[in-house]
Design an enzyme around this catalytic site. Structure first.
Site, mmCIF file in Angstrom:
data_model
loop_
_atom_site.group_PDB
_atom_site.id
_atom_site.type_symbol
_atom_site.label_atom_id
_atom_site.label_comp_id
_atom_site.label_asym_id
_atom_site.label_seq_id
_atom_site.Cartn_x
_atom_site.Cartn_y
_atom_site.Cartn_z
ATOM 1 N N LYS A 129 0.864 -1.189 0.000
ATOM 2 C CA LYS A 129 0.000 0.000 0.000
ATOM 3 C C LYS A 129 0.889 1.224 0.000
ATOM 4 O O LYS A 129 2.005 1.196 0.524
ATOM 5 C CB LYS A 129 -0.870 0.009 1.255
HETATM 6 N N1 GLU Z 1 -7.158 0.101 -3.395
HETATM 7 C C1 GLU Z 1 -7.916 -1.064 -3.692
HETATM 8 C C2 GLU Z 1 -8.013 -1.965 -2.468
HETATM 9 O O1 GLU Z 1 -7.869 -1.528 -1.339
HETATM 10 C C3 GLU Z 1 -7.427 -1.771 -4.946
HETATM 11 C C4 GLU Z 1 -6.017 -2.238 -4.916
HETATM 12 C C5 GLU Z 1 -5.528 -2.765 -6.263
HETATM 13 O O2 GLU Z 1 -6.299 -2.870 -7.170
HETATM 14 O O3 GLU Z 1 -4.335 -3.064 -6.339
HETATM 15 O O4 GLU Z 1 -8.291 -3.122 -2.576
#
Ligand code: GLU
Length: 440
Positions: A129
């Site tokens: 993240k």
């Molecule tokens: N931000 C989204 C999540 O928390 C998508 C992450 C992604 O597609 O890599 O799942």
């Protein structure tokens, strides 16, 4: 907050502003909240102490200063993060959020949640993240672009289609992903579409990606309704949050015949016992700088009132720590479906479980986004793009399968679905690690 006056660029006196996030209270600490659930699942699995230590650790943490020339000629320095939690199942995957309260504990928790989320739904990625501590609502498009490009350049060795693949998250969108793609591509001297997902279709994005998280929320809820013997057309729904997840989920619920009696955004909650016209609410929000303030199709209620409504389904699709020990007792829904990451605290979990409420946990409920991100990455690497029907069909199938596995695991161990999901995810990553072994 501290500031230094320094002479800068053609006599402009610029302020370098350092944002120190307010410390989080322990009960709100998302990393701790993730670990509490991890511990319960680890005990059920009787996880070896070494594996426990390995899986709870963060693989790598990158913290980088992101200097940005603001439109008024001043210089500001933002704190940027990218945390890689685990790469056992594949390259790390996870979004980037822009928000004033982004801090390292939050990004660490969200990175770990991505590891478990990818494992639950069965996509071959590890978890990561990223985030930048900033207030994107106060920034111009030019400032956002410069900040995104500099953040990407600073992390150029971290990102890569086989290494770490970012995506949108809170307050980031297709345009931000397009700037990230372009900056990365300029540095590596070729267009590398698979380095990021959630980008515009025209430059390698996938059909259905924008709607994918909301769609997964709807699919898993329909599966839960089926298990509880409820019919969508008899169900009322309250949705907290009207961003990319909440607004799409609300629309899709409504398409399935559910009555959406309440929605909300940062301006407050909106209630209509007869049902809210979601298309009208979306159009209104679009026309009013993404705010529902003044929406005529409903009466105003508070966020607390929304969470306590007597509905069949409550979908918290906003942010962390919304259902807490303080308000969990008031929740009357039969199903809580977590479109957001971490909306329920561990204490609140206990209360919801005692009340017999079925909670579809975040690492399952909102995994539709990363599932279609996986499809996007596959399409980019193949250079062959699927129709929206194919994307949706495969997404629905994967979400339904994941729901059934988690539901059955929870029944098998006599625990809530959240713990069932952690058990499945931790076991999968632990088994993969055993196969790979430890490089010495
Ligand atoms: N931000 C989204 C999540 O928390 C998508 C992450 C992604 O597609 O890599 O799942």
């Amino acid at each position: 907050m501290g500031s230094t006056d320094i002479p800068f660029r053609r006599g402009v006196r610029a302020k370098a502003v350092y944002q120190e996030p307010a410390p989080r209270l322990d009960k709100d600490n998302p990393f701790q909240s993730m670990m509490e659930r991890f511990d319960v699942a680890a005990e059920i699995l009787n996880l070896d102490p070494g594996l426990y230590e390995y899986l709870r650790s963060t693989s790598r943490i990158h913290i980088t200063s992101v200097p940005v020339m603001m439109d008024d000629g001043s210089l500001r320095v933002f704190q940027g993060y990218r945390v890689i939690h685990n790469e056992v199942l594949g390259p790390s995957k996870g979004g980037i959020r822009f928000a004033p309260d982004v801090d390292i504990d939050e990004v660490k928790a969200l990175a770990a949640w991505m590891t478990w989320k990818c494992a639950v739904v069965g996509v071959p990625f590890g978890g990561a993240k990223g985030g930048i501590n900033c207030n994107p609502h106060e920034m111009s498009p030019g400032e956002l672009e410069r900040m995104t490009r500099r953040y990407t350049a600073n992390l150029i060795d971290v990102f890569g289609p086989e290494k770490d693949i970012p995506a949108p998250d809170m307050n980031t969108n297709e345009q931000i992903m397009a700037w990230l793609l372009d900056t990365y591509s300029m540095h590596v001297r070729r267009t590398e579409t698979a380095v990021v997902t959630g980008k515009p279709f025209l430059i390698g994005g996938s059909r259905g990606r924008r709607e994918a998280t909301g769609r997964g929320v709807m699919t898993t809820t329909l599966a839960a309704m089926q298990r509880l013997g409820l019919r969508p057309e008899d169900c009322t729904v309250a949705v907290q949050g009207f961003g990319n997840v909440g607004s799409v989920a609300a629309q899709l619920f409504s398409n399935k015949g559910c009555k959406i009696v309440a929605i909300s955004d940062v301006s407050g909650g909106y209630y209509n016992a007869e049902g809210i016209d979601i298309a009208a609410a979306s159009a209104f929000s679009e026309e009013h700088e993404h705010s529902l303030e003044g929406f005529p199709g409903a009466e105003k209620i508070t966020n607390e009132e929304l969470l306590a409504l007597d509905v069949d389904v409550l979908a918290p699709c906003a942010k962390e720590n919304q259902i807490t020990s303080e308000n969990a007792n008031d929740v009357k829904a039969k199903i809580v479906v977590e479109g957001a990451n971490g909306p329920t605290t561990p204490d609140a979990d206990t209360i919801l479980n005692e009340k017999g409420i079925l909670v579809i946990p975040d690492i399952l409920a909102n995994a539709g986004g990363v599932t279609v991100s996986y499809f996007e990455w596959v399409q980019d690497r193949q250079g062959y793009f699927w129709t929206e029907e194919r994307v949706n069909r495969r997404l629905d199938r994967m979400m339904k399968r994941a729901f059934d596995k988690v539901y059955d695991a929870a029944e098998e161990h006599g625990v809530a679905m959240r713990i069932g999901a952690y058990v499945l995810a931790i076991k999968k990553v632990a088994d993969a690690l055993k196969l790979r072994g430890i490089y010495a």
